[in-house]
Design a protein around this motif. Structure first.
Motif, short mmCIF file in Angstrom:
data_model
loop_
_atom_site.label_atom_id
_atom_site.label_comp_id
_atom_site.label_asym_id
_atom_site.label_seq_id
_atom_site.Cartn_x
_atom_site.Cartn_y
_atom_site.Cartn_z
N GLY A 190 -4.83 -17.55 4.20
CA GLY A 190 -5.43 -16.30 4.65
C GLY A 190 -4.88 -15.82 5.98
N GLU A 191 -3.63 -16.15 6.27
CA GLU A 191 -2.99 -15.72 7.51
C GLU A 191 -2.13 -14.48 7.25
OE1 GLU A 191 -2.11 -20.10 9.44
OE2 GLU A 191 -0.92 -19.40 7.71
N PHE A 192 -2.31 -13.46 8.06
CA PHE A 192 -1.47 -12.27 7.99
C PHE A 192 -0.19 -12.58 8.76
CE2 PHE A 192 0.29 -8.23 9.15
CZ PHE A 192 -0.07 -7.35 8.14
N LEU A 193 0.93 -12.71 8.05
CA LEU A 193 2.17 -13.19 8.65
C LEU A 193 3.10 -12.09 9.14
CD1 LEU A 193 3.00 -16.09 6.16
CD2 LEU A 193 1.72 -16.20 8.31
N GLY A 194 2.86 -10.85 8.71
CA GLY A 194 3.71 -9.75 9.12
C GLY A 194 4.02 -8.85 7.94
N GLY A 195 4.84 -7.85 8.18
CA GLY A 195 5.14 -6.92 7.09
C GLY A 195 6.30 -6.01 7.38
N ALA A 196 6.54 -5.12 6.45
CA ALA A 196 7.59 -4.10 6.57
C ALA A 196 6.96 -2.74 6.30
CB ALA A 196 8.71 -4.37 5.56
N THR A 197 7.50 -1.71 6.94
CA THR A 197 6.97 -0.35 6.79
C THR A 197 8.09 0.62 6.48
OG1 THR A 197 5.27 -0.85 8.47
CG2 THR A 197 5.63 1.46 7.92
N SER A 198 7.88 1.47 5.49
CA SER A 198 8.87 2.49 5.15
C SER A 198 8.17 3.83 4.94
CB SER A 198 9.64 2.10 3.88
OG SER A 198 8.80 2.17 2.74
N ALA A 199 8.95 4.89 4.88
CA ALA A 199 8.38 6.21 4.61
C ALA A 199 7.77 6.22 3.22
CB ALA A 199 9.47 7.28 4.71
N GLY A 200 6.59 6.80 3.08
CA GLY A 200 5.94 6.87 1.78
C GLY A 200 6.70 7.75 0.81
N ILE A 201 6.36 7.61 -0.45
CA ILE A 201 7.07 8.39 -1.48
C ILE A 201 6.81 9.89 -1.31
CG2 ILE A 201 5.22 8.17 -3.20
CD1 ILE A 201 7.46 7.85 -5.31
N ASP B 262 0.86 -1.18 0.00
CA ASP B 262 0.00 0.00 0.00
C ASP B 262 0.89 1.23 0.00
OD1 ASP B 262 -1.81 2.05 0.37
OD2 ASP B 262 -2.96 1.01 1.91
N PHE B 263 0.85 1.98 -1.12
CA PHE B 263 1.65 3.19 -1.24
C PHE B 263 0.83 4.37 -0.71
CE2 PHE B 263 3.23 0.38 -4.62
CZ PHE B 263 4.59 0.38 -4.32
N GLY B 264 0.85 4.54 0.60
CA GLY B 264 0.11 5.62 1.23
C GLY B 264 1.06 6.61 1.88
N THR B 265 0.62 7.23 2.99
CA THR B 265 1.50 8.13 3.73
C THR B 265 2.78 7.39 4.11
OG1 THR B 265 -0.46 9.25 4.61
CG2 THR B 265 1.64 9.67 5.71
N ALA B 266 2.59 6.17 4.62
CA ALA B 266 3.69 5.21 4.74
C ALA B 266 3.47 4.15 3.66
CB ALA B 266 3.68 4.56 6.12
N THR B 267 4.55 3.47 3.29
CA THR B 267 4.40 2.34 2.37
C THR B 267 4.53 1.06 3.19
OG1 THR B 267 5.27 3.53 0.47
CG2 THR B 267 5.36 1.13 0.38
#
Length: 261
Positions: free
Chosen positions: A143-154, A129-134
């Motif tokens: 259908g299991e949410f296993l985790g993720g990574a977060t970075s500053a949005g563009i 999701d390319f939002g305020t944060a990506t």
């Protein structure tokens, strides 16, 4: 009709569903200071523009990552539509099993996008999701949410350059013709856009190394379309993914919403 609402850090987006068809959507800036009447007037204006009446809306479901806005926005729904909205959160079925530490800390937007991607395109998948944060999230075949990574949005990346460096201007985010710019604006656009593409490709590569190459990559978010056309690592760009996720979650809770205990 069903009104689906995504309250994000930068924008509030609203979509109207008639049966299973998204027929219209609107966007406004997220501002903490707006009153319930201000939100109500804006909502009424959107509806009037398409000849919708308050009685045409049967239910409202909301995903929010901005708690400060929730009270005034939900109050506007109650006052102008006479509906008590449902917020995605504890007690709401999503069809996604959250397999992370402290599941309650997961943002509603990420959960909604995961549901939209999984039930629309199947799993396993990576949801970007390319939002305020990506955000980069992994959903398993089950259908299991296993985790993720977060970075500053563009957008944040571009704003940081112009706000922290005195001689760098604010710029439009667009793809330049060359990776080497011949002026300041083109140089910034090249660094931001191509640099961000590099980030996306590397993170997707690392996720696939850990979770398997058969992960489908689904992306969404306002600026995601620019990046989708510049890389082969994204399989699908779906601007309406969050709306789809909200509709899917609403359908899973329809009986409970219509007949609360």
């Amino acid at each position: 009709m069903l009104l689906v609402v995504d309250i994000g850090n930068t924008n509030i987006t609203m979509g109207f569903y008639k049966d299973d068809q998204l027929i219209n959507n609107y966007r406004l800036n997220t501002r903490f200071s707006r009153t319930s009447d201000e939100y109500g007037v804006m909502l009424s204006a959107f509806m009037n523009a398409n000849n919708y009446k308050a009685e045409d809306i049967q239910d409202v479901i909301i995903s929010s990552v901005v708690p400060k806005v929730n009270y005034s926005f939900s109050s506007s729904i109650i006052k102008y539509l006479n509906i008590h909205p449902t917020f995605v959160g504890p007690g709401v079925k999503t069809g996604i099993s959250v397999k992370i530490e402290h599941p309650s800390s997961l943002g509603a937007d990420r959960l909604v996008d995961a549901a939209g991607a999984y039930y629309t395109y199947g799993g396993p998948c990576i949801v970007i999701d390319f939002g305020t944060a990506t955000t980069y999230d992994v959903v398993s075949e089950k259908g299991e949410f296993l985790g993720g990574a977060t970075s500053a949005g563009i957008g944040i990346t571009a704003n940081a350059l112009s706000s922290m460096a005195a001689q760098l201007p604010e710029i439009e985010i667009s793809t330049p013709d060359s990776v080497i710019g011949k002026n300041t604006v083109k140089s910034m656009q090249a660094g931001i856009v191509f640099g961000y593409i590099g980030q996306v490709e590397y993170i997707v590569k690392k996720i696939k190394e850990e979770y398997g190459e058969n992960l489908k990559v689904i992306s969404t978010g306002g600026l995601g379309k620019i990046l989708y056309h510049q890389t082969s690592c994204i399989d699908v760009y779906d601007r309406e993914l969050t709306f789809k996720g909200l509709k899917i979650i609403y359908d899973k809770n329809k009986k409970k919403i219509k007949n609360p205990a």
